[in-house]
Structure formats: structure tokens, C-alpha cells
Design a protein around this motif. Structure first.
Motif, short mmCIF file in Angstrom:
data_model
loop_
_atom_site.label_atom_id
_atom_site.label_comp_id
_atom_site.label_asym_id
_atom_site.label_seq_id
_atom_site.Cartn_x
_atom_site.Cartn_y
_atom_site.Cartn_z
N GLU A 58 0.83 -1.21 0.00
CA GLU A 58 0.00 0.00 0.00
C GLU A 58 0.86 1.25 0.00
OE1 GLU A 58 -3.80 0.10 2.32
OE2 GLU A 58 -2.88 -1.63 3.29
N ILE A 59 0.43 2.22 -0.80
CA ILE A 59 1.18 3.47 -0.88
C ILE A 59 0.25 4.63 -0.53
CG2 ILE A 59 2.35 5.05 -2.46
CD1 ILE A 59 3.52 2.60 -3.83
N PHE A 60 0.71 5.47 0.38
CA PHE A 60 -0.09 6.61 0.83
C PHE A 60 0.63 7.91 0.45
CE2 PHE A 60 -1.06 3.04 3.48
CZ PHE A 60 -2.44 3.09 3.63
N THR A 61 -0.08 8.77 -0.19
CA THR A 61 0.48 10.09 -0.51
C THR A 61 -0.04 11.07 0.53
OG1 THR A 61 0.46 9.49 -2.81
CG2 THR A 61 0.71 11.82 -2.31
N LEU A 62 0.88 11.65 1.27
CA LEU A 62 0.50 12.49 2.40
C LEU A 62 1.21 13.83 2.29
CD1 LEU A 62 0.98 9.71 5.07
CD2 LEU A 62 -1.22 10.64 4.37
N ASN A 63 0.43 14.87 2.39
CA ASN A 63 1.02 16.20 2.31
C ASN A 63 0.95 16.86 3.69
OD1 ASN A 63 1.93 18.68 1.58
ND2 ASN A 63 0.20 19.23 0.30
N PRO A 64 2.09 17.03 4.33
CA PRO A 64 2.05 17.65 5.66
C PRO A 64 1.76 19.14 5.56
CG PRO A 64 4.32 17.11 5.05
CD PRO A 64 3.45 16.75 3.88
N LEU A 65 0.56 19.53 5.91
CA LEU A 65 0.18 20.94 5.82
C LEU A 65 0.67 21.71 7.03
CD1 LEU A 65 -3.52 20.47 4.60
CD2 LEU A 65 -1.49 20.93 3.22
N GLN B 172 0.54 19.37 17.17
CA GLN B 172 -0.60 19.25 16.27
C GLN B 172 -0.10 19.03 14.84
OE1 GLN B 172 -3.73 19.22 17.36
NE2 GLN B 172 -3.12 19.68 19.47
N ALA B 173 -0.75 18.13 14.15
CA ALA B 173 -0.37 17.88 12.77
C ALA B 173 -1.60 17.81 11.90
CB ALA B 173 0.42 16.58 12.66
N VAL B 174 -1.47 18.32 10.70
CA VAL B 174 -2.54 18.18 9.71
C VAL B 174 -1.91 17.66 8.42
CG1 VAL B 174 -4.39 19.30 8.41
CG2 VAL B 174 -3.80 20.13 10.71
N PHE B 175 -2.40 16.52 7.97
CA PHE B 175 -1.95 15.96 6.70
C PHE B 175 -3.10 15.97 5.71
CE2 PHE B 175 1.11 14.11 9.58
CZ PHE B 175 2.28 14.12 8.84
N GLU B 176 -2.76 16.17 4.46
CA GLU B 176 -3.77 16.03 3.43
C GLU B 176 -3.55 14.68 2.77
OE1 GLU B 176 -3.92 18.60 -0.26
OE2 GLU B 176 -4.54 16.55 -0.71
N HIS B 177 -4.64 13.93 2.62
CA HIS B 177 -4.55 12.61 2.01
C HIS B 177 -5.76 12.41 1.12
CE1 HIS B 177 -3.96 8.40 1.37
NE2 HIS B 177 -5.03 8.05 2.06
N ASN B 178 -5.53 12.20 -0.14
CA ASN B 178 -6.62 12.02 -1.12
C ASN B 178 -7.67 13.13 -1.01
OD1 ASN B 178 -5.49 9.75 -2.12
ND2 ASN B 178 -6.79 8.32 -0.99
N GLY B 179 -7.19 14.33 -0.84
CA GLY B 179 -8.13 15.46 -0.81
C GLY B 179 -8.81 15.71 0.51
N THR B 180 -8.56 14.84 1.51
CA THR B 180 -9.16 15.12 2.82
C THR B 180 -8.06 15.49 3.80
OG1 THR B 180 -9.06 12.81 3.40
CG2 THR B 180 -11.15 13.61 2.56
N LYS B 181 -8.43 16.28 4.78
CA LYS B 181 -7.47 16.69 5.79
C LYS B 181 -7.58 15.77 7.00
CE LYS B 181 -7.08 21.49 4.48
NZ LYS B 181 -7.42 22.87 4.81
N ILE B 182 -6.45 15.31 7.46
CA ILE B 182 -6.44 14.44 8.63
C ILE B 182 -5.69 15.18 9.74
CG2 ILE B 182 -5.71 12.21 9.55
CD1 ILE B 182 -5.67 11.17 6.66
#
Lengths: 540, 660
Positions: free
Chosen positions: B525-532, B538-548
Motif C-alpha cells: 500500500e502506498i499513501f500520498t500524504l502532504n504535511p500541511l 498538532q499535525a494536519v496531513f492532506e490525504h486524497n483530498g481530505t485533511k487528517i
């Protein structure tokens, strides 16, 4: 600062065809790099069986996450020990580069023991020697992850042994300069290789697999008849507790690397390099990625080198120096990632006014303490009566003299042609560049192959005429074809990069990043004062 | 006769002490905190105007010491004492001691405490007052024969309870007549042990009732009103977990009837101040008096939110002898409130309390969210006191809005350092039975069964997020140490990308940066994660268009605690090797690498061990961690025991090195 107006039409047929040709070259480079990675990966089961990490996995653990890594000598030894382009492995059984370890910019050397057990190669040791020189010049801590079978006795060549001694001398020099040298002994390092830990300031030894001995068990038996236990002879456990060769004993490869990272962290290395932050900047207006497309891959098609400069300088802005004088030689000043730097590029051969302009420009840069970037795309200095009479030799010589003696960082890129003395005047390989990289499409040599072949045919024709015999056309054709083939082969960036006649091959689209990284490396080196000593640090 | 309180001593700790101090401050009353050794740096001590040290950490040496608390009140000139809940709040002797010392006790008179503190006495009083009680026997005759006869008369099933009981101890449910005798024996012995009083009562067992309680208030003139009800049906081990107001099945008619009964109950004991009359509400709408709590309840905030009254203020006013000034008709219930109790406990292990340092405690704020807490980042949850550390309350116009807000609030709550029930609370709030308002006291047992709540093990996505987070933190660390960070060069490798490995248990996660964007591969499995955003826990990642969004605590470079919206978990990156922590390697002191269950100790004292030998197995986050010998030697002392919970860095055993 003037903003450059590009004449490149992104998406045009010409752009797309040039881009596709350049992308083929880049793909060729990446395929070669991958060939070595894949080959090394084949040995994974062997490493795992021994409880080891593969060399590439060691590198992964050594480097800080997400920080830049400038690979050096990625093509080293290509077509050298093995002349077959379909099987030759670039890299020289070494992974060399500049990267961050615990926040410290370091020169990293990983023995790629997945390839022929890390045995020394012709190109590999040349690359390592140059990497050491870079470390010394740029004051970079030197980290070596060691696992090497040493010299290949089956392919013994006396010069390799004789020349390779400099690797150990450099370690001594670095120690005396105050540049920390660190070895992690992951596997065997016998005979000459034993001096790798022996000569380094900090030695981490990995239990069970790490081994250092002047003579391995086989040689000891051959020489003295003594039947020895290898671990007793040179195991890391012994060296850590009996001989004192090793300072730190690690449980396994990963632990050894963790210790190495801790040692680097403990140096407080960056606390002694006070620096001002570079000025804020905007990225180039023209995307550096469009270098592929903006530039014709064959040097025979002329283009404006300012199109390249515009894709390197911040905001695509630069000031041209003497733009109307010697216009084929472009000199400019601007900033890259906020750092001032000069650039010189060629829009054709260098003529006398171009040479005088360049010489003056180099001196001004030296005076302003400004790094100079050389974008090589020249077939050389102008020839012919007009130019000889205009003093081409004199002006060319003084340009070479100036470039030889400037005291500022010099960074060269072979981006197209770099022929003859033009290569020297543009700070070629032998002019001690701080960094020098090739684009995969570039070509270098004393002159173009066709030109050389024609020259030799001319000589043959003159000789035949003088002797009053007809020219043996068949022989002359054959000779011409042979010369062209020899030149063609050696001109290729893949060949010259394989011979370590540069510091590595890069993706042209990465040139701004490489340049920024190198400028910052030079800047850091300048700001750093080393605590030197006379004899290097002793291990008593 | 009214007397204004100038200085109030709060004879309690934790969130309730903070809660009382807050209102005292609003009313212009000076506050005095009391504290034990363990609480020297506790929030309530910092919050109060003055603080008195009253003794050692065990409650018997401090918070239950009437003499010391009275002495502290005298020393600091407190003219009143608020007991909070628990501790001395329902202790008639304490109330009497206050009277004797001339200090106002913020609570009911001794008589009310006395009667309501005894299940049998109170039941007799309630029956006399006409308050509906569970049919049963609460007579003086405690002989087995009488108890058995009465039980049979009531009819199965019955509940055998300790008269002095509470908290579920000394309580036995009996389904068959043949089991009565044995149940009496057991309950009697438990009652004797727990309360020093083996008096029993027998009651009809009401199956799957709701726990509904009425908040009553009385002033010194006898004016008594009720402030509506709270439904506290969601309980585990007889401790409340979720409480709400109003009760989802309440009708105005039923409320009026229960309110009337509660007021009668209060009046029957001449009640003054805040009290709670607890009832069992059967499925058929019948309700039965359970007990009366003569103090402020833990769950009082839900009543405050739906009535708009500050109950502590009303308590203080009542104690000062002021009239309440509120008539029953004034009391209007608006909206809905649900409270969740955050306990430091392990829901996967029968809700056993967990203690340790509080590395991180973050709570949300916002519309319709209230947090009453008694811990803070940098503090600790000590083993000496109740494991409830905070109350998170959601309020909204409707029950659904309150529930949604509470879920949001809990999903933004993080507690690192001790095990806790946040994930359990979130799961419970999300159960359809609770969502529909149908939860009874049987809810937890029926939903989670014997095994309790098992948090799911981190899945590939959580591992990818953890690795991306550790990657980003590592990058930030490197940048902060580097001489010249170059934003444009981050994540750039000139040749083949060199990923960074993270090893969690047996799982390898490799992270590659491509510019700002990270690619984490977990097996196939491959996850593309953008650390915003990654900073300040506190951390916010963007993954497939949703914010986590995540809350994290990096205990070290390798050890990370992550609280996601639904999951709290800790991971150790083992990529640094089997002996990654050089400082700890080689001294023979074997400590737990993380919180977990010590599954097995494989060696005994005196065993010879070699480096790398497995000494023990720790289970944490569903992964089994082998604990290895770090030196050759002989096992000296063993401190841990198999099957026990163990905190990070707790010493498990010691190996004595072999002398050469």
C-alpha cells in the motif's frame, strides 16, 4: 536587475521534440543508476542471512529524513572496468554524496558491497579520492560505511595499489585539518582496507560481521601457516576490547549507524559556523524543468545560453556584463536561492573580445568575492588568421590564467559542448572546480570527432601529395571512420563521467537545485573555521 | 440568618476543586486549596489563592484527615469549607467537625448525611415519606433465614446489597432461589471487608433499568425545588461514563412525578443545598428510589448547561443562608447536554486504572463544548486518587447536536502518558443504541461484553501517518540543526531517491519526500500524504483530498504517541536497530520500552542469560515486543510480574553482569 524575456515557446513542436530527446538522455542516466541498485539488491538474501542491512538500506538510515542529498560520481567506472554498455555498472561499487546526518552536511561514502562484495574498482577509488578532496575543500565531516573485499586479486594491477595510498593519506590530512572522519565497520575490511578504520578518527564496529585485519585468515595461513579464528584475528569485539582499534561497538548495522549519527550530533559541528541567512528570493519566472525542451540536446544546434540562466537565477533576473562586447560570451550576475553568483555561458566559440571580457569579469568576481558558475557550451577558442592576428592565443591564455587563479568558488556544468582549450578557459575538470557536473547530453574532448577525423584525413592527403602518390581512399575512409568512432565514444558524457572526469551526472532540470546546494556548501565552508592540528588525532 | 462567606477552603482535589475555585472567584470569595505530597504541583493548587499542605499522598494521610483540614481552614482564616464530591463530602463526622469549629460546611445538615448514607435507613425513611422504593427488605433482623424468606417473598430476580455499600461492592444479583444463601454469604463477607459493616438489604432486581436522577436544591428556609433530571445509564463497573440531561425518554408528566418524589425525599430529611435523588427507571415507566447523594454530583455540569444555573453558586448561597430566589416554575430546561468522563484507565483490561506522567493533555474549546479538568501537560496521574481526570461536555439545541459536538470535542482531546478511555467514549457515543437514546444500565455489558473495549490495532494508514509524522519531525530537527536550511531543496535527492525507513513491530514503512509531498509505502500500500502543518503537538496531513488532523507527542526521536480522531496509539521506530538506545544499552537494567501488558517473563532469578536472549514479552498496541538481555549475566532481581500492566521505563528486572 533585469528580468529576462524568454523566446522559448513551451509546448511548441520544437520544444516538445527537444524535450523528448533530452528526456531520453535523462532516462538513460536513471536506468543506469537503477541497474546498479537492482544488481546490489539481488544480494539482499545474503545480507539478511548474516543479519545485515544492505548498503542502500544503511544509507537510508544514515541520512536525515527529507533533507537534500547530492549524489556524487553516480556514473563512476561506467565503461571502465567493463566496456560493455549493456552490462557495465556505474557507481564503482561506492555510493558517494553530500547529505545531512543529524543536521550536519557530511560527505558520505557507502561501500556498495552488494556488488562484487565491495571490491575496489578503478573508477571507484578515483571517485573516493576526489570525494575526499571535496570534503577537505568544503570542510565536510567524512563518513564511510565500510564493507569491502579490498583489491581484487584476480584482476591485480600494480597502479591501483600504488595510487590508492592517497585515500589513506587524505584521511591523515583531514584529521590534521580538523575534519572529523568516521567509519562504521559493517563487514570485512582487510589488508589495505584495514587502514580505513585505522586511519579514521571515530570507528564504530558492528558485532559479528565487522572485521579488520591486515591479512585475512587465508593469507595468514598462506604466509605463516597459522590456522586462525577470524573473529579472534580481527573481529570487532576483539578490536573494541583488546586492540583498541574500535571506539564504539554496535549490536547490528542499524545500531552502528545510530551511533554514527549520535557521534556527528555530539560534535556540535554547526555551532561553530556562524552565518547570515541568505536574502529572501523568488523562484525563477521560467520553470527550471523547462530546461528540457528549451535546450537542444545536440550542441550542433545553437541556442541562447541566457535561456538556461533565466531558469537558474532567482526571479529569472540577472544583469549582463558588457552585453554588446564579445556578445558570444555571456557574463551575468544575479542570485540563486538568495546567494549572489556570477555566471558565464557561451553562445558560440570564444573570440578575442569574449576572452578579454571573461578575464576581466573573473577578476571582478574575485574582487567581489562572488562565486562563478560556468555553463559550458563552446567548441573552443576561435581559429583562423583573423583571430590569430587579433591575439587569440594571448587573450585565451589570459582568460585561462584568470580562471586558474580566481579565489572564489567555481562551479562548472557541462551543458553542451566543451572542447579544446575552451574547456580550460571555462574552468574544466583540470581547473580545480569546487564542483563540476555533466548533463547527460553534453560532450567533451580536445575537439569534435568529425573535426578530428577530417583533420587527420587532411594530413594524410597532404602527405600523399608531398610523396606524389595517390591517396589510399579506402584506408583514409577507414581511418576517418575509426577516429570518428573513438572520439564519439569518448566525447559522451556517460564515458567521461564514468572516468570520473566530473563529479557526477545530473538531470538538467535539477541544475538550479544542484547549484543552490553547491553554493550553500561553499558558503558554509567559507564561514567555518577548522580547529586544525599538526599530526592528526592519534589513536594510541 | 445569612452570613457572607469571605474565604472558602476546598477540601478536595482534581477537576472538582478547580471547578469550585472558579465559582468562588466569580463570587469574590478567596479560595484555599489543600494538597497532599503527590499534588504539590497540581492544577487546583496553582489555581487557588492560597494552599495548605495537609499530608502524605495516601488519602488516609491527607484528603480524609478531618483534623488537618479543619486546622488548615483555621490557619488560613477560611469561614467555609466546600467538600466537593467523594472524600469527606458525605461524612457526617466532618460536617459535625465543621459545625463545632464554627466553619460553614457547604452541604446538607448532619442528619441528612447520616440518614442518606445508610441504604437501609434511607429506604425506611423514603418508604415513610411515600417515595417509591424498590420492593425489598431492609429490616434489622439480619439472620440468613429472614433474609432468604424476604428474598423469596420479593420474587426473583433479587439484588442482595450491603446496607452501607456503594460503587458496586457487596452487591450480588440472584436469579434463582437456590443461589440466595450463597449470595448472602458472599455479600456479607464483602460488605464486612469493604465497609466494616455486614448489614445487608434485599431488593427486587429491576432488569435493564435506566439510571435517572433528579437534582434537588433546598435553601435553609425549606424551600425545595428540582432542576430536572440526568440520565446516567451508561456505566461500567458501576461507575458512570456518559451522563446526559434531559433523559431521552423523559416526559413532562414523568418528570413532574419524579421531581415531586425527589422533593419529598429531600424534605423528609430536612435537606439543605444541592442533592441528587437517584432512581431506577424501569422499562414500563415505573421508577424506584435508589439513593440520595448529599453533595454536588460529578455530572452536575449537564444540569448547569440545560438550566443555566451555576450549581456551586447556588450551593454557596444556600450555605450562606440566602434564599434560593428560584421557584419551580422558574426552572426551564433548554437544549441537551451530554457529559463524558475521561478516565485514566485501560478499557481493554477491565477498565483497570492507569497511572503515570501526563506528557500531553490537550482539550478543545468552542461553541457548545465545556471541559472540566484537573490535570495538565507536565503533571501526573497518581495511583492515590480517583482515575477520572476530566469531563468533556457537549451542549446543543438537540440531543443529536450535543452528541455531535461531544464527539467532535473528544476527537480533539488527547492524553498521553497514561492509558485512557477516550477511544472507548467515542465508540460508545457512536453506538446506534446510544445514538437513539436507548441505552440502559446494561448498555456497556451488552455492547462490549466480558472482554471490554478493544481498540483496533493501527492499520496501514495509521502506520503511514505515524511514519510521515516522524519523517517530518526528523526533517524539522535536521533543519533546525543545519547551518543553512534551504526550503527549495527539501525532499530533493539528485539521483535515485533514498527513502527513510520506519520499523514498527514487524512492519516496515518507507517514506520518500518529493518536494513537500510525502509518499509512505506500507507493504504494497502506498499513501500520498502532504504535511500541511506539523508543530506544537498538532499535525494536519492532506490525504486524497481530505485533511487528517492528529495530536502527537514525541517522547523521543524514536517514540511517538499519536491521537487521531478515533484512535490513540503509541509507536516506536525500531529502524535504529535492536539496541537503538545507546544510553540504556549494556547496564543490565531492563526497563519497559512502552506502556503495555507484561505477557510473560521467560527467566527466573539466578538464570544465566546472554546478550540478545529474550527475557520477557510485552504486549502493547496489539504487537508483541520481545525484551532482550542487553548484557551477559545472571538475572538478579525481577520486579515485573507476568500479566501485569507496566508503564514505560518501569524496571522489569536487573541482570547482574558476570565478573571476568
Amino acid at each position: 536587475m533585469s528580468s529576462f524575456k524568454s523566446k522559448v515557446a513551451v509546448g511548441s513542436d520544437r520544444f516538445e521534440s527537444q524535450r523528448s530527446a533530452m528526456m531520453d538522455k535523462i532516462a538513460q542516466m536513471r536506468e543506469l543508476e537503477q541497474r546498479t541498485v537492482d544488481k546490489s539488491e539481488l544480494r539482499r538474501p545474503v545480507f539478511e542471512k548474516r543479519g545485515q542491512l544492505t548498503p542502500n538500506d544503511r544509507l537510508k538510515r544514515l541520512l536525515d529524513p527529507g533533507m537534500p542529498f547530492l549524489r556524487l560520481f553516480n556514473m563512476a567506472n561506467y565503461l571502465w572496468d567493463d566496456s560493455n554498455p549493456d552490462t557495465s555498472l556505474p557507481g564503482g561499487s561506492s555510493i558517494l554524496g553530500i547529505g545531512y546526518v543529524s543536521g550536519v552536511r557530511c560527505l558520505v561514502w557507502v561501500d556498495d558491497s552488494g556488488i562484487r562484495a565491495g571490491a575496489a574498482t578503478t573508477g571507484g577509488w578515483q571517485a573516493a579520492r576526489q570525494a575526499q578532496e571535496i570534503a577537505m575543500r568544503q570542510k565536510l565531516p567524512f563518513i564511510h560505511l565500510v564493507e569491502s573485499a579490498g583489491a581484487n586479486l584476480m584482476e591485480y594491477e600494480v597502479e591501483l595499489w600504488a595510487n590508492a595510498g592517497v585515500i589513506f593519506r587524505n584521511l591523515a590530512t583531514m584529521s590534521a585539518m580538523g575534519i572529523p572522519t568516521l567509519v562504521v565497520l559493517h563487514g570485512p575490511s582487510t589488508a589495505g582496507g584495514a587502514y580505513m578504520p585505522g586511519m579514521s578518527d571515530y570507528v564504530v564496529g558492528v558485532k559479528n560481521n565487522g572485521l579488520a585485519a591486515l591479512a585475512g585468515a587465508a593469507l595468514v595461513r598462506a604466509a605463516t601457516g597459522e590456522v586462525v579464528d577470524e573473529r579472534e584475528l580481527g573481529g570487532t569485539e576483539m578490536h573494541a576490547s583488546v586492540s583498541g582499534v574500535i571506539e564504539y561497538l554496535a549490536e547490528d548495522d542499524a545500531h552502528g549507524i545510530a551511533i554514527a549519527r549520535d557521534i556527528i550530533d555530539g560534535l556540535g559541528w554547526n555551532e561553530r559556523a556562524p552565518m547570515s541567512e541568505p536574502r529572501g528570493f523568488t523562484p525563477p519566472k521560467y520553470d527550471p524543468a523547462t530546461i528540457a525542451g528549451a535546450v537542444p540536446p545536440e550542441y550542433t544546434s545553437p541556442y541562447d545560453v541566457r535561456e538556461v540562466m533565466a531558469r537558474l537565477y532567482d526571479g529569472s533576473e540577472f544583469e549582463e556584463f558588457k552585453s554588446r562586447y564579445g556578445p558570444a560570451t555571456i557574463c551575468a550576475q544575479g542570485r540563486v536561492m538568495g546567494m549572489p553568483c556570477a555566471m558565464i555561458g557561451n553562445n558560440g566559440p570564444i573570440d578575442p573580445s569574449g576572452a578579454t571580457k571573461a578575464g576581466q569579469f573573473f577578476q571582478l568576481c574575485d574582487s567581489a568575492d562572488m562565486p562563478i558558475v560556468f555553463l559550458h557550451n563552446t567548441t573552443g577558442y576561435m581559429v583562423g588568421t583573423e583571430y590569430e592576428q587579433a591575439g587569440m592565443i594571448k587573450h585565451g591564455s589570459k582568460m585561462i590564467q584568470a580562471v586558474s587563479n580566481v579565489r572564489v568558488p567555481k562551479i562548472s556544468f557541462y551543458i553542451g559542448a566543451s572542447f579544446g582549450a575552451g574547456n580550460y578557459g571555462m574552468n574544466g575538470f583540470s581547473y580545480a572546480p569546487d564542483f563540476i557536473f555533466s548533463w547527460p547530453n553534453s560532450r567533451t574532448g580536445v575537439m569534435g570527432g568529425e573535426q578530428a577525423a577530417k583533420t587527420m584525413r587532411q594530413v594524410a592527403e597532404v602527405r600523399a601529395e608531398r610523396k606524389g602518390v595517390p591517396l589510399d581512399v579506402e584506408a583514409a575512409d577507414k581511418q576517418q571512420a575509426h577516429i570518428e568512432a573513438v572520439f564519439e565514444r569518448q566525447e559522451s558524457a556517460f564515458y567521461s563521467s564514468g572516468r570520473t572526469l566530473d563529479h557526477g551526472m545530473i538531470d538538467p532540470r535539477d541544475t538550479r537545485k544542484v547549484l543552490g546546494f553547491c553554493l550553500m556548501t561553499c558558503r558554509e565552508a567559507k564561514a567555518r573555521e577548522l580547529k586544525s592540528n599538526t599530526f592528526g588525532v592519534a589513536r594510541l | 440568618m445569612s452570613k457572607l462567606i469571605k474565604t472558602l477552603l476546598v477540601a478536595n482535589r482534581g477537576e472538582i476543586a478547580c471547578r469550585v475555585i472558579r465559582t468562588a472567584r466569580e463570587m469574590g470569595i478567596k479560595s484555599v486549596a489543600v494538597y497532599s505530597d503527590a499534588d504539590v504541583n497540581a492544577p487546583h493548587v496553582k489555581m487557588a489563592d492560597m494552599a495548605a499542605h495537609i499530608g502524605g499522598s495516601p488519602v488516609g494521610e491527607s484528603y480524609l484527615r478531618i483534623d488537618k483540614i479543619i486546622a488548615a481552614a483555621k490557619e488560613f482564616g477560611a469561614d467555609a469549607i466546600h467538600p466537593g464530591y467523594g472524600f469527606l463530602s458525605e461524612n457526617a463526622a466532618f460536617s459535625a467537625a465543621c459545625d463545632e469549629a464554627g466553619i460553614i460546611f457547604v452541604g446538607p445538615p448532619v442528619k441528612a448525611i447520616d440518614i442518606m448514607g445508610d441504604k437501609a435507613k434511607s429506604k425506611r425513611a423514603m418508604i415513610a415519606a411515600g417515595v417509591p422504593c424498590v420492593p425489598g427488605y431492609q429490616g434489622e433482623d439480619q439472620s440468613d433465614a429472614v433474609l432468604i424468606k424476604e428474598a423469596k417473598k420479593i420474587g426473583m430476580p433479587v439484588m442482595v446489597k450491603a446496607a452501607a455499600g456503594g460503587g458496586g461492592r457487596g452487591m450480588r444479583l440472584v436469579h434463582k432461589e437456590s443461589e440466595i444463601e450463597n449470595a448472602i454469604k458472599l455479600a456479607r463477607s464483602e460488605a464486612k471487608n469493604a465497609f466494616g459493616n455486614d448489614q445487608l438489604i434485599v431488593e427486587k432486581a429491576i432488569m435493564e433499568p435506566r439510571h435517572v436522577e433528579i437534582q434537588v436544591f433546598a435553601d435553609q428556609s425549606g424551600h425545595t425545588i428540582h432542576l430536572g433530571e440526568r440520565d446516567c445509564s451508561v456505566q461500567r463497573r458501576h461507575q458512570k461514563v456518559l451522563e446526559e440531561a434531559p433523559c431521552p425518554v423523559m416526559t413532562p408528566k414523568l418528570r413532574a412525578a419524579m421531581g415531586r418524589a425527589a422533593i419529598e425525599a429531600a424534605k423528609a430529611v430536612d435537606y439543605v443545598g444541592a442533592g441528587t435523588v437517584e432512581f431506577l427507571l424501569a422499562k414500563n415507566g415505573e421508577f424506584y428510589f435508589l439513593e440520595m447523594n448529599t453533595r454536588l454530583q460529578v455530572e452536575h455540569p449537564v444540569t448547569e448547561l440545560v438550566t443555566g444555573y451555576d450549581l456551586v453558586k447556588l450551593q454557596i448561597m444556600a450555605a450562606q443562608g440566602e434564599p434560593l430566589g428560584i421557584s419551580q416554575d422558574d426552572v426551564k430546561l433548554t437544549g441537551h447536554a451530554i457529559e463524558a468522563r475521561l478516565y485514566a484507565e485501560d478499557p481493554a483490561d477491565d477498565f483497570l486504572p492507569s497511572t503515570g506522567p501526563v506528557h500531553l493533555f490537550t482539550t478543545p474549546s468552542g461553541d457548545g463544548i465545556r471541559v472540566d479538568s484537573g490535570i495538565e501537560t507536565g503533571g501526573a496521574v497518581s495511583p492515590f486518587y480517583d482515575s477520572m481526570v476530566a469531563k468533556i461536555i457537549g451542549y446543543g439545541a438537540t440531543r443529536e447536536e450535543a452528541r455531535a459536538r461531544l464527539i467532535t470535542a473528544l476527537s480533539q482531546t488527547a492524553l498521553v502518558g497514561v492509558k485512557h478511555n477516550r477511544d472507548f467514549l467515542l465508540d460508545a457515543l457512536d453506538q446506534p443504541v446510544f445514538a437513539k437514546g436507548e441505552a440502559t444500565t446494561a448498555f456497556v455489558g451488552q455492547t462490549y461484553g466480558e472482554s471490554g473495549f478493544e481498540a483496533p490495532a493501527p492499520r496501514a494508514q495509521e502506520l503511514a501517518l505515524a511514519a510521515a509524522l516522524q519523517f517530518t519531525l526528523g526533517q524539522q530537527r535536521s533543519m533546525s540543526r543545519a547551518v543553512s536550511p534551504m526550503a527549495e531543496l527539501l525532499g530533493w535527492h539528485s539521483a535515485q531517491p533514498v527513502p527513510t525507513p520506519f520499523v514498527y513491530g514487524e512492519t516496515l514503512v518507507e517514506v520518500i519526500a518529493r518536494g513537500k509531498v510525502l509518499t509512505a509505502s506500507v507493504g504494497e500500500e502506498i499513501f500520498t500524504l502532504n504535511p500541511l502543518y506539523v508543530a506544537d503537538n498538532q499535525a494536519v496531513f492532506e490525504h486524497n483530498g481530505t485533511k487528517i488532523g492528529l495530536t502527537y507527542f514525541a517522547a523521543s526521536e524514536t517514540h511517538i504517541h499519536i491521537t487521531s480522531q478515533t484512535q490513540s496509539f503509541a509507536l516506536i521506530n525500531l529502524a535504529g536497530g535492536s539496541a537503538g538506545d545507546e544510553a540504556k544499552a549494556g547496564d543490565g537494567s531492563i526497563e519497559a520500552p512502552m506502556h503495555g501488558l507484561l505477557l510473560e517473563i521467560k527467566v527466573s532469578s539466578g538464570d544465566e542469560v546472554k546478550i540478545g536472549d529474550t527475557l520477557a514479552v510485552l504486549e502493547a498496541m496489539k504487537m508483541q515486543h520481545e525484551i532482550l538481555a542487553d548484557i551477559d549475566g545472571v538475572v538478579d532481581e525481577i520486579y515485573g510480574s507476568a500479566g501485569s500492566q507496566i508503564a514505560a521505563d518501569d524496571l522489569i528486572l536487573v541482570i547482574k553482569p558476570v565478573e571476568d
